[in-house]
Structures are given as structure tokens and as C-alpha cells.
Design a protein around this motif. Sequence first.
Motif, PDB file in Angstrom:
ATOM      1  N   GLU A   1       0.840  -1.210   0.000  1.00 10.59           N
ATOM      2  CA  GLU A   1       0.000   0.000   0.000  1.00 10.59           C
ATOM      3  C   GLU A   1       0.869   1.251   0.000  1.00 10.59           C
ATOM      4  OE1 GLU A   1      -2.404  -0.578   3.450  1.00 10.59           O
ATOM      5  OE2 GLU A   1      -3.607  -2.170   2.519  1.00 10.59           O
ATOM      6  N   ALA A   2       1.914   1.244   0.812  1.00 13.73           N
ATOM      7  CA  ALA A   2       2.797   2.413   0.888  1.00 13.73           C
ATOM      8  C   ALA A   2       3.593   2.581  -0.405  1.00 13.73           C
ATOM      9  CB  ALA A   2       3.741   2.277   2.082  1.00 13.73           C
ATOM     10  N   ALA A   3       4.073   1.480  -0.994  1.00 13.87           N
ATOM     11  CA  ALA A   3       4.846   1.552  -2.231  1.00 13.87           C
ATOM     12  C   ALA A   3       3.974   1.979  -3.409  1.00 13.87           C
ATOM     13  CB  ALA A   3       5.497   0.205  -2.514  1.00 13.87           C
ATOM     14  N   GLU A   4       2.747   1.476  -3.447  1.00 14.43           N
ATOM     15  CA  GLU A   4       1.841   1.847  -4.544  1.00 14.43           C
ATOM     16  C   GLU A   4       1.528   3.336  -4.512  1.00 14.43           C
ATOM     17  OE1 GLU A   4      -2.417   0.341  -6.402  1.00 14.43           O
ATOM     18  OE2 GLU A   4      -2.171   0.442  -4.236  1.00 14.43           O
ATOM     19  N   ALA A   5       1.364   3.888  -3.325  1.00 16.73           N
ATOM     20  CA  ALA A   5       1.043   5.314  -3.207  1.00 16.73           C
ATOM     21  C   ALA A   5       2.146   6.190  -3.778  1.00 16.73           C
ATOM     22  CB  ALA A   5       0.798   5.663  -1.736  1.00 16.73           C
ATOM     23  N   LEU A   6       3.376   5.698  -3.783  1.00 21.36           N
ATOM     24  CA  LEU A   6       4.521   6.449  -4.312  1.00 21.36           C
ATOM     25  C   LEU A   6       4.884   6.018  -5.737  1.00 21.36           C
ATOM     26  CD1 LEU A   6       6.674   6.333  -1.063  1.00 21.36           C
ATOM     27  CD2 LEU A   6       5.735   8.411  -2.111  1.00 21.36           C
ATOM     28  N   ASN A   7       4.146   5.061  -6.288  1.00 19.17           N
ATOM     29  CA  ASN A   7       4.401   4.536  -7.636  1.00 19.17           C
ATOM     30  C   ASN A   7       5.831   4.034  -7.771  1.00 19.17           C
ATOM     31  OD1 ASN A   7       3.720   3.813 -10.276  1.00 19.17           O
ATOM     32  ND2 ASN A   7       4.334   5.789 -11.114  1.00 19.17           N
ATOM     33  N   LEU A   8       6.250   3.215  -6.804  1.00 18.47           N
ATOM     34  CA  LEU A   8       7.601   2.654  -6.811  1.00 18.47           C
ATOM     35  C   LEU A   8       7.585   1.254  -7.413  1.00 18.47           C
ATOM     36  CD1 LEU A   8       8.717   3.622  -3.191  1.00 18.47           C
ATOM     37  CD2 LEU A   8       9.086   4.908  -5.315  1.00 18.47           C
ATOM     38  N   ARG A   9       8.684   0.899  -8.080  1.00 19.78           N
ATOM     39  CA  ARG A   9       8.837  -0.489  -8.533  1.00 19.78           C
ATOM     40  C   ARG A   9       9.471  -1.263  -7.396  1.00 19.78           C
ATOM     41  NH1 ARG A   9       7.583  -3.156 -12.548  1.00 19.78           N
ATOM     42  NH2 ARG A   9       7.163  -1.386 -13.936  1.00 19.78           N
ATOM     43  N   MET A  10       8.673  -2.100  -6.741  1.00 20.10           N
ATOM     44  CA  MET A  10       9.108  -2.841  -5.566  1.00 20.10           C
ATOM     45  C   MET A  10       8.680  -4.298  -5.675  1.00 20.10           C
ATOM     46  SD  MET A  10      10.704  -1.050  -3.160  1.00 20.10           S
ATOM     47  CE  MET A  10      11.279   0.649  -3.264  1.00 20.10           C
TER      48      MET A  10
ATOM     49  N   THR B   1      15.502  12.473  -5.286  1.00 24.28           N
ATOM     50  CA  THR B   1      15.234  11.136  -5.818  1.00 24.28           C
ATOM     51  C   THR B   1      13.940  11.167  -6.610  1.00 24.28           C
ATOM     52  OG1 THR B   1      16.313  10.146  -3.876  1.00 24.28           O
ATOM     53  CG2 THR B   1      14.936   8.700  -5.229  1.00 24.28           C
ATOM     54  N   PHE B   2      13.963  10.542  -7.792  1.00 21.43           N
ATOM     55  CA  PHE B   2      12.805  10.508  -8.679  1.00 21.43           C
ATOM     56  C   PHE B   2      12.398   9.062  -8.943  1.00 21.43           C
ATOM     57  CE2 PHE B   2      14.673  14.592  -9.416  1.00 21.43           C
ATOM     58  CZ  PHE B   2      13.637  15.435  -9.797  1.00 21.43           C
ATOM     59  N   ALA B   3      11.091   8.817  -8.953  1.00 21.61           N
ATOM     60  CA  ALA B   3      10.537   7.519  -9.332  1.00 21.61           C
ATOM     61  C   ALA B   3       9.519   7.744 -10.437  1.00 21.61           C
ATOM     62  CB  ALA B   3       9.868   6.844  -8.137  1.00 21.61           C
ATOM     63  N   ALA B   4       9.716   7.064 -11.567  1.00 22.33           N
ATOM     64  CA  ALA B   4       8.839   7.216 -12.734  1.00 22.33           C
ATOM     65  C   ALA B   4       8.666   8.691 -13.089  1.00 22.33           C
ATOM     66  CB  ALA B   4       7.498   6.561 -12.503  1.00 22.33           C
ATOM     67  N   GLY B   5       9.764   9.433 -13.012  1.00 19.28           N
ATOM     68  CA  GLY B   5       9.765  10.829 -13.408  1.00 19.28           C
ATOM     69  C   GLY B   5       9.222  11.812 -12.399  1.00 19.28           C
ATOM     70  N   ARG B   6       8.820  11.332 -11.226  1.00 13.78           N
ATOM     71  CA  ARG B   6       8.241  12.215 -10.214  1.00 13.78           C
ATOM     72  C   ARG B   6       9.166  12.285  -9.003  1.00 13.78           C
ATOM     73  NH1 ARG B   6       4.429  11.867  -5.796  1.00 13.78           N
ATOM     74  NH2 ARG B   6       4.402   9.592  -5.935  1.00 13.78           N
ATOM     75  N   SER B   7       9.376  13.489  -8.478  1.00 12.93           N
ATOM     76  CA  SER B   7      10.218  13.663  -7.303  1.00 12.93           C
ATOM     77  C   SER B   7       9.547  13.044  -6.087  1.00 12.93           C
ATOM     78  CB  SER B   7      10.491  15.151  -7.044  1.00 12.93           C
ATOM     79  OG  SER B   7      11.270  15.316  -5.878  1.00 12.93           O
ATOM     80  N   VAL B   8      10.241  12.105  -5.436  1.00 12.54           N
ATOM     81  CA  VAL B   8       9.683  11.429  -4.275  1.00 12.54           C
ATOM     82  C   VAL B   8      10.510  11.701  -3.018  1.00 12.54           C
ATOM     83  CG1 VAL B   8       8.411   9.606  -5.488  1.00 12.54           C
ATOM     84  CG2 VAL B   8      10.867   9.315  -5.042  1.00 12.54           C
TER      85      VAL B   8
END
Length: 435
Positions: free
Chosen positions: A149-158, A423-430
Amino acid sequence: MPNHRHAYRAAILHSLADPAVVGSEASYAYFEDGILLVEDGHVRQLGHAAELLPQLQGVALTEYPDALITPGFIDSHIHYPQTGMIGAYGEQLLDWLNTYTFPTEMRFADKAHASEVAAIFLKELLRNGTTTALVFASVHKQSVDAFFEAAEALNLRMIAGKVLMDRNAPEALTDTVESGYADSRELIERWHGKGRLHYAVTPRFAPTSTPAQLAMAGQLLREYPELYLHTHLSENRQEIEWVKALFPESSDYLDVYHQHRLTGPRSVFAHAVHLCDAQCRRLAETGSAVAFCPTSNLFLGSGLFDLRAMERHGVRVGLGTDVGAGTSFSQLRSLSEAYKIMQLQGQKLDPFKSLYLATLGSAQALYLDERIGNFAPGKEADFVVLDYQATPLIRYRLQQSASLAERLFALITLGDDRVVKETFAAGRSVHRRDG
């Protein structure tokens, strides 16, 4: 659908191939003044600023002076429930599990606690520039839900999975063959392939699973061929002797997993410190990977990982922090310790090999190199901005550096979370560092 484009200007460095295979100079591409063009979360173009800037009219541009952009770091072995016990004192592996790990993981029966730790854990990863990780949860299925749930909210590849343990652990942390299968299937159906998430079948290690449970893990892998297998292998000599006693019919520790059909592509075995040539060959032949975890191997006194043997036999190798047995979330710190491990064996670790291990090498170990690991056009735009002026000492040391290799090595040996500017994930600053 709107077309979102953004360009980033800085020095840019990424790996192209393994230096052990192609040589150091052919293993990377570097742009002293570069542009990374991101479109809808993916890499669109990479090149020299002088060539690309005239093409960018109307495109938003962010410039980072005195900084280096690299692909996001990839952690191929880490335990999120152990975040709160990192740096625990005074034990080797088996005593450490009983003294610290198992009591800590019992708390993850509480979903609220699991969610709190998952948020802290992901924040630490991103603060250290890590954008993808292969993650142990606990035996509780709610610990997996909390993490995803936490990883999905940040759109991370985990990648993560529920731990399987049906023996040699406290009763509160054991499941059964039947409950482990049912819980795992439920989690797989809910999370695997959702957004950027993947599921890993996760027997803790051979001593805490019966042969029947290991066979069940193999069954899950056959039922869902795109899953990962994540476990431990040959970390500690006492552990290896225990495995021999528990599985007398197997020729060695790796053979236990091989007999239960747990070796193969997307199977990742953490540590692998004490392996013979035959075991290395078997890993390579099956397409399995190992996770090199320098800080934990030194901290727990487990031994020195033989990277050259893995290279010689063609084994896929990723880099792991192994928090909480490891002592830092920082892959820079892990690489600094990896250098020392190589030195203790009379060998050197090239800084471009270090970059490869933390990025493209780990992506290849996880069979994700078509999606992440470098800045090839079309790949997902996971990247990190490293600050050349993060500390007075780093700033001064880099002023004395005469080459890219020397600058990269100085960042690795002197760097930590303070070096990570953004740090960026899928082009978005996280993550963006304060100050």
C-alpha cells in the motif's frame, strides 16, 4: 492523455554493461554537461546539453549545478520489518535472529504498526537514493499489505512477499504449509503486477521451512511463473552445518533449494558467502542470482563474499543492504564496504563496477533491466541527483580529483544519505533533501 515532458541538466553517468565483461571504459556513458529528457515517467532522450538544448523549446528544465545524475539505486536484499533494530549489538547470525529479529517481527501482527514502519522504511530508501528493492516482509500477510500500500502510493517499482516459516521459529511467527499457501495466493492475486509491484515467494531460509513447505513454495512458482523467489543461502558456517543436519539427503545447501525447484530466473539468494565452484556453476546454469550484502556480512562476522568467483562463473549479482543486519540504507555505504571486502581478498573494486552493481547489475539480477537500471530510451525514469557539495570534505576532495573515476570513487567512499539531493521515481520527485 496529456504529454508531460521535463528536462534535467547536470553531469550524467550510467552503466551500459558489466565492466568485468566489456572492460571499464566501455561499461559506462558519461555527459559532463548532460540533459535527461523525461516524458510521461520514461526516459525519452539522453545526451550532451549543447546538442539537446536547441530541441527543448517549451520544455520545463531543471538544472543541478555541481551535481551528478545517476539511475536510481536498486537494493537486491533488505528486510523492512527490521528497520527498528538496525545496528543491534553483539551477535552472529543464528543468535541474532533469536535475540533481536524474531521479537521485532512479532509486532507486525498489528497492521497499524506494519504501516508505520513501511512508511519509515520507504522514506529511508528514497532518502538514500534507492528506488527499487527486493524486500522481506514478516510472516503476517498484513505486513505485505502494509508495504505494498505504501509503495503503490509512491508509484515505486518494488518486490516483496510474505515470509514462510513452519518450524524452528517462535510459534507466533510460524505458519503451516496450508496457511502459507493460502495467504501467499491471496497476496499474489491482490498485488502481483499491480502498478509497478511484484510478488516474491519468500521462505526465510531452509532451516525454518520443512521440506513440505519448500515444495509448496516451488508449487507457487510453477502456478505463477512470473513470481520471484527470495531467500537466504550460505551466509554463516554454523547455519550451513545446521542445514546439513536438517537435510541429510541433499548434497549441499543450494541443492536443498534446487531439489525443491526453487532455483531459476528471478530466484535471488541473499549472501551466498560460502559457495564452492560447483554451486556457483549451478546458480549460473539455472539463471539464479545472488545478493552481495557487504555491510551485514562484516557486521555479523559472516565472511567475505567472493565476487570474482561469481564473475568467473557468470552468476548474476545484485547489491543488497540487508537492513537490519546491514548497518545502513545507503548503497554508497554498501559499496564502500564492498571495496574493503575486495581489498581483504587482495583484489580491487573498480568504481564503475560499483556503479554497475548498484544500478544495472542489480536490475539484471532481478530481470528488470528492460525497465530500469540505466537511461536507455524507453526505460522508466527512476534516478537520483548526487550533490558534489554535500559536505565540506566531499567538496574539498572532489576539487582534488583528476578524473571521473576518482570523483566517483570519492563519492562512494565518503558519501552517505547527505549526498542524495533528490530522488525521482517514474519521473516524479519522491524525495528532496532539506537545505
